[in-house]
Scaffold this motif. Structure first.
Motif, PDB file in Angstrom:
ATOM      1  N   TYR A 161      29.793  68.460  55.572  1.00 40.75           N
ATOM      2  CA  TYR A 161      29.224  67.582  54.553  1.00 40.75           C
ATOM      3  C   TYR A 161      28.691  68.361  53.353  1.00 40.75           C
ATOM      4  O   TYR A 161      28.929  68.003  52.197  1.00 40.75           O
ATOM      5  N   THR A 162      27.943  69.431  53.616  1.00 47.24           N
ATOM      6  CA  THR A 162      27.364  70.208  52.516  1.00 47.24           C
ATOM      7  C   THR A 162      28.455  70.755  51.610  1.00 47.24           C
ATOM      8  O   THR A 162      28.419  70.576  50.385  1.00 47.24           O
ATOM      9  N   GLY A 163      29.420  71.447  52.206  1.00 46.64           N
ATOM     10  CA  GLY A 163      30.451  72.094  51.413  1.00 46.64           C
ATOM     11  C   GLY A 163      31.315  71.121  50.642  1.00 46.64           C
ATOM     12  O   GLY A 163      31.627  71.349  49.462  1.00 46.64           O
ATOM     13  N   LEU A 164      31.706  70.019  51.262  1.00 47.15           N
ATOM     14  CA  LEU A 164      32.587  69.077  50.569  1.00 47.15           C
ATOM     15  C   LEU A 164      31.855  68.313  49.477  1.00 47.15           C
ATOM     16  O   LEU A 164      32.424  68.049  48.409  1.00 47.15           O
ATOM     17  N   HIS A 165      30.596  67.958  49.709  1.00 45.81           N
ATOM     18  CA  HIS A 165      29.846  67.296  48.624  1.00 45.81           C
ATOM     19  C   HIS A 165      29.654  68.248  47.444  1.00 45.81           C
ATOM     20  O   HIS A 165      29.758  67.834  46.281  1.00 45.81           O
ATOM     21  N   ALA A 166      29.368  69.515  47.735  1.00 47.84           N
ATOM     22  CA  ALA A 166      29.266  70.490  46.650  1.00 47.84           C
ATOM     23  C   ALA A 166      30.592  70.632  45.925  1.00 47.84           C
ATOM     24  O   ALA A 166      30.650  70.666  44.680  1.00 47.84           O
ATOM     25  N   ALA A 167      31.685  70.692  46.680  1.00 51.58           N
ATOM     26  CA  ALA A 167      33.010  70.872  46.087  1.00 51.58           C
ATOM     27  C   ALA A 167      33.405  69.698  45.210  1.00 51.58           C
ATOM     28  O   ALA A 167      34.024  69.875  44.144  1.00 51.58           O
ATOM     29  N   ILE A 168      33.065  68.493  45.630  1.00 49.38           N
ATOM     30  CA  ILE A 168      33.385  67.315  44.820  1.00 49.38           C
ATOM     31  C   ILE A 168      32.693  67.405  43.465  1.00 49.38           C
ATOM     32  O   ILE A 168      33.285  67.106  42.421  1.00 49.38           O
ATOM     33  N   GLN A 169      31.457  67.855  43.451  1.00 47.95           N
ATOM     34  CA  GLN A 169      30.722  67.974  42.186  1.00 47.95           C
ATOM     35  C   GLN A 169      31.337  69.032  41.280  1.00 47.95           C
ATOM     36  O   GLN A 169      31.550  68.795  40.087  1.00 47.95           O
ATOM     37  N   ARG A 218      26.032  70.421  41.895  1.00 51.54           N
ATOM     38  CA  ARG A 218      25.610  70.236  40.502  1.00 51.54           C
ATOM     39  C   ARG A 218      24.983  71.525  39.959  1.00 51.54           C
ATOM     40  O   ARG A 218      25.214  71.896  38.804  1.00 51.54           O
ATOM     41  N   ARG A 219      24.222  72.193  40.802  1.00 53.16           N
ATOM     42  CA  ARG A 219      23.611  73.460  40.383  1.00 53.16           C
ATOM     43  C   ARG A 219      24.684  74.521  40.137  1.00 53.16           C
ATOM     44  O   ARG A 219      24.626  75.253  39.138  1.00 53.16           O
ATOM     45  N   ALA A 220      25.674  74.599  41.003  1.00 54.46           N
ATOM     46  CA  ALA A 220      26.745  75.582  40.830  1.00 54.46           C
ATOM     47  C   ALA A 220      27.563  75.302  39.577  1.00 54.46           C
ATOM     48  O   ALA A 220      28.093  76.223  38.948  1.00 54.46           O
ATOM     49  N   ALA A 221      27.670  74.029  39.217  1.00 57.57           N
ATOM     50  CA  ALA A 221      28.440  73.644  38.032  1.00 57.57           C
ATOM     51  C   ALA A 221      27.612  73.678  36.754  1.00 57.57           C
ATOM     52  O   ALA A 221      28.147  73.429  35.668  1.00 57.57           O
ATOM     53  N   GLY A 222      26.308  73.963  36.857  1.00 64.39           N
ATOM     54  CA  GLY A 222      25.451  73.990  35.685  1.00 64.39           C
ATOM     55  C   GLY A 222      25.175  72.619  35.112  1.00 64.39           C
ATOM     56  O   GLY A 222      24.915  72.482  33.906  1.00 64.39           O
TER      57      GLY A 222
END
Length: 432
Positions: free
Chosen positions: A43-51, A387-391
């Protein structure tokens, strides 16, 4: 541990996998470069990846096993407001403002999953059925009643007490001394939810590489280099989304996550009349023990899904299954003839402060340590991490304002687990 307890078609794997088989993704090498690389496809990785992918960043997710093989397809599917310490304790630790922000994250995680499932049209048996929290001792009921009357300082829980003489409307057992209902809590089929996340991530352009274990991590020169079993990837940001399966990739994170096995069983189909008598609602159920039991009817109301911790050290699901069955029958004697169709386990990521954590260390981002409340909090913090990784804006939250503690002499193997479980059993017996 009689074989008679196991159904003829018994499987030592999650019940959820029957309906949602493991993903059949292509075997491939990861690209040598990407803007964001995520370790962990739950869940963590895929939600981050979608963002990050929807923000236009090239995104790669690697996993040592099948996508979602860990707890994202092994959990009980319960969604609560996720925060274990109460407001008083959080205020003592961090002050009023941060305490409120942390509690707000808990409420936001519950709302986020419901909003995401609806907006993305994910078919995963999501329902707001509520949660019944049973009092295993009279003093536990009194404590629940005080907390219920006090309420939550950040959001309305709508919680209400159910005294022992009204228990039949909630559960067909005399084992609890009443309890508290949280009507806004929810449930879903965890493997179907994960399958929906995986599909949305791939639709967004995420490259998911299964059976590609991350083996090394190096930072420096404005980039992060991730070594894997299938080659090296150089990225602007690396996200660790491994929680209870973190392993030795990063010693810093490993010293802060405590992997603890949680064990579950599913029964054979139970007669509808018995299911309706024992479980008149579709609520998920927990109780006030430190070594909590958690259980629920399956989404089709044909089986009982029952979980908890039944051994002082990690064990085989074939051994934990009969122990869980015995506890289930102690609560519900009518289920004595319902054999075990599935028995499995997964590693929960615990922390020393019983809170989840999100942050960044030397260009490596992380969200982990959900302490058994991973469906909601892993989804929400995974989204915030992406969102944080994408700025992107609005990427701050209460859990990002606190430190991530460890303890001396801890290097990732919980040597203290057996004595801790023993102590909790004593506390549960006497209500300490």
């Amino acid at each position: 541990m009689s074989d008679e307890l196991f159904a003829p078609d018994f499987r030592a794997e999650p019940y959820w996998w029957d309906r949602t088989p493991r993903p059949d993704l292509p075997q491939q090498d990861p690209p040598t470069r990407a803007e964001v690389v995520i370790v962990g496809s739950g869940y963590t990785g895929l939600h981050a990846a979608i963002q990050t992918a929807r923000a236009g960043l090239s995104t790669v997710v690697v996993d040592a096993r099948d996508a979602g093989w860990g707890c994202s397809s092994r959990n009980g599917g319960q969604i609560s407001t996720s925060i274990k310490p109460g407001f008083t304790e959080l205020t003592r630790r961090y002050g009023d403002a941060v305490a409120r922000a942390i509690l707000a994250d808990g409420q936001a995680s519950l709302a986020f999953v419901g909003d995401f499932v609806r907006s993305e049209a994910i078919d995963c048996d999501f329902r707001v059925a509520g949660r019944f929290h049973g009092a295993h001792l009279p003093k536990s009921y009194d404590a629940l009643a005080r907390d219920c009357a006090m309420g939550n300082p950040v959001f309305a829980t709508d919680a209400f007490m159910v005294p022992r003489d009204a228990m039949a409307a909630e559960l067909g057992t005399d084992a609890y001394h009443g309890g508290c209902v949280y009507p806004n809590h929810a449930s879903l089929d965890p493997a179907r939810y994960h399958a929906g996340l995986l599909a949305r991530a791939e639709d967004a352009g995420v490259v998911v590489v299964p059976h590609c274990e991350a083996t090394s991590l190096q930072t420096g020169g404005g980039a992060v280099t991730l070594g894997t079993a299938r080659g090296t990837v150089r990225a602007r940001r690396v996200v660790l989304a491994t929680n209870g399966y973190s392993g030795a990739l990063s010693s810093w994170h490993r010293r802060r996550i405590i992997p603890i096995g949680s064990y579950m069983i599913a029964t054979e189909p139970v007669a509808p009349a018995i299911m309706d008598r024992l479980f008149p609602t579709d609520r998920v159920i927990t109780d006030t023990r430190k070594l909590v039991y958690y259980y629920r009817p399956s989404p089709d109301r044909r089986r009982v899904i029952f979980g908890g911790r039944v051994s002082v050290s990690e064990t085989d699901p074939r051994k934990s299954g009969p122990r869980l069955h015995a506890e289930m029958v102690r609560l519900f004697p009518e289920l004595g003839g319902a054999r075990i169709s599935h028995s499995w386990m997964g590693f929960v990521g615990y922390t020393f402060d019983t809170l989840a954590h999100i942050g960044e260390t030397e260009g490596v981002l992380h969200a982990m340590g959900y302490c058994g409340s991973g469906v909601g909090m892993a989804s929400y913090l995974g989204m915030m991490l992406g969102r944080r990784a994408a700025g992107l804006a609005d990427a701050d939250c209460g859990h990002g304002q606190i430190g991530f503690p460890t303890r001396p002499l801890y290097a990732g193997k919980p040597w203290f687990l057996a004595p801790m479980v023993g102590a909790y059993r004593i506390r549960d017996r006497f209500g300490l």
